[in-house]
Design a protein around this motif. Sequence first.
Motif, short mmCIF file in Angstrom:
data_model
loop_
_atom_site.label_atom_id
_atom_site.label_comp_id
_atom_site.label_asym_id
_atom_site.label_seq_id
_atom_site.Cartn_x
_atom_site.Cartn_y
_atom_site.Cartn_z
N LEU A 144 0.83 -1.21 0.00
CA LEU A 144 0.00 0.00 0.00
C LEU A 144 0.87 1.26 0.00
CD1 LEU A 144 -2.73 -1.16 2.54
CD2 LEU A 144 -3.08 -0.72 0.10
N THR A 179 -2.33 9.30 5.02
CA THR A 179 -2.55 8.06 4.24
C THR A 179 -1.46 7.05 4.53
OG1 THR A 179 -3.62 9.26 2.43
CG2 THR A 179 -2.66 7.10 1.91
N ARG A 182 -1.51 5.62 8.10
CA ARG A 182 -2.54 4.57 8.24
C ARG A 182 -2.03 3.26 7.62
NH1 ARG A 182 -6.67 3.28 4.45
NH2 ARG A 182 -8.02 1.68 5.33
N TYR A 183 -1.46 3.33 6.43
CA TYR A 183 -0.95 2.12 5.78
C TYR A 183 0.15 1.46 6.62
CZ TYR A 183 -3.39 3.48 1.41
OH TYR A 183 -4.32 3.81 0.46
N VAL B 176 -8.18 0.67 0.50
CA VAL B 176 -7.80 1.92 -0.17
C VAL B 176 -8.94 2.94 -0.27
CG1 VAL B 176 -6.86 2.88 -2.33
CG2 VAL B 176 -5.98 0.72 -1.45
N PRO B 178 -10.91 4.21 1.98
CA PRO B 178 -10.84 5.29 2.99
C PRO B 178 -9.89 6.42 2.58
CG PRO B 178 -10.79 3.15 4.07
CD PRO B 178 -10.67 2.88 2.59
N THR B 179 -8.76 6.06 1.95
CA THR B 179 -7.84 7.08 1.46
C THR B 179 -8.53 7.98 0.44
OG1 THR B 179 -5.92 5.64 1.73
CG2 THR B 179 -5.70 7.44 0.15
N ARG B 182 -11.26 10.22 1.91
CA ARG B 182 -10.69 11.40 2.57
C ARG B 182 -10.29 12.44 1.52
NH1 ARG B 182 -5.19 12.31 3.79
NH2 ARG B 182 -4.96 14.24 5.01
#
Lengths: 189, 189
Positions: A144, A179, A182-183, B176, B178-179, B182
């Motif tokens: 990711l 981002t 979170r990943y 992905v 959620p990314t 946002r």
Amino acid sequence: MSAAQTRQRILDAARQAFARSGFEATSVRSVASAAGVDQALVHRYFGTKRELFLATLELPVDPARVLAPVLAAPRQHLAEAFLRTLLELWDSDAEPVILAAVRTLTSTPDGPSLVKGFVLDLALSHLRPVVDDPVGSAPTRLALVASQTAGLLVARKVLGIEPLASMPVEQVVALVAPTLQRYMTEPLP
Amino acid sequence: MSAAQTRQRILDAARQAFARSGFEATSVRSVASAAGVDQALVHRYFGTKRELFLATLELPVDPARVLAPVLAAPRQHLAEAFLRTLLELWDSDAEPVILAAVRTLTSTPDGPSLVKGFVLDLALSHLRPVVDDPVGSAPTRLALVASQTAGLLVARKVLGIEPLASMPVEQVVALVAPTLQRYMTEPLP
């Protein structure tokens, strides 16, 4: 055969071997053998296997050296430190060489395999121990991270998509680090 | 000159014009003039300017048609619908053509400019009115969406980075979306 020719033969053999078998499964011995030279000569010309791989990619920097300070960052600021380092590298004197490497690598048949090896085995591998929580989650987390990072390089530097292309580093960090954080460290579904 | 030759001349002129001036600033009239044919002939062969641009990219699908159902999704599920649609398209029969287009476009001098025009003017432009909150934020939001989406295509389809490459669509969406949600609708710094 001149030294320059020998060097080129080794590089060609290495590029083929890394593309075919990946970084881990390729040995300096097999590269030397394919190039018809002694293994010691490969080490003398290029150093370690990692350095030989970097030479085949024609990259101007060693990711291990670039990422060392990132790994020292507090865990909750890992993404921020990582992203700031990358963005500053892309904006540095190394920019034309990095872009040339991207273009070369995407337009040759061996390119995708070499890029994958670089991203996973040379660059992101340094992050693996830090992001493997829960145990076993590192490969998903790093894939990711690779996706968002590669896309940012493409959008900001290759395609030049505004306003990302001209945005100050700190603003890109504020937008994209959440981002990556979170990943890297947050619970994933 | 045969019909096939005329068609090719128009395509060549269009590709140059779109790469030089971008999608918006290029007129069908100027393409026709550069190709030495009548404007009506360009329309007869290729349809609208949008369709002519798609033809120069050799893409198998029209983003307007693909994205129409996405725009009907509830705002809080916009990213999920968008991402599912893209992933299903990349996994469909269109995959080899899409990958060939990516390779062609990244290995030609005009490529980056054409890709940028496609992403911004043909694909993501449909999302613009939906994501412009607060007013004026759409360009930043769409550039961020482009970065994560391009990177996902590269990681999953071009480089084949596991486990992303073999992951079921729904799992990629869970990781992905959620990314993208946002980037599309949540407050940004």
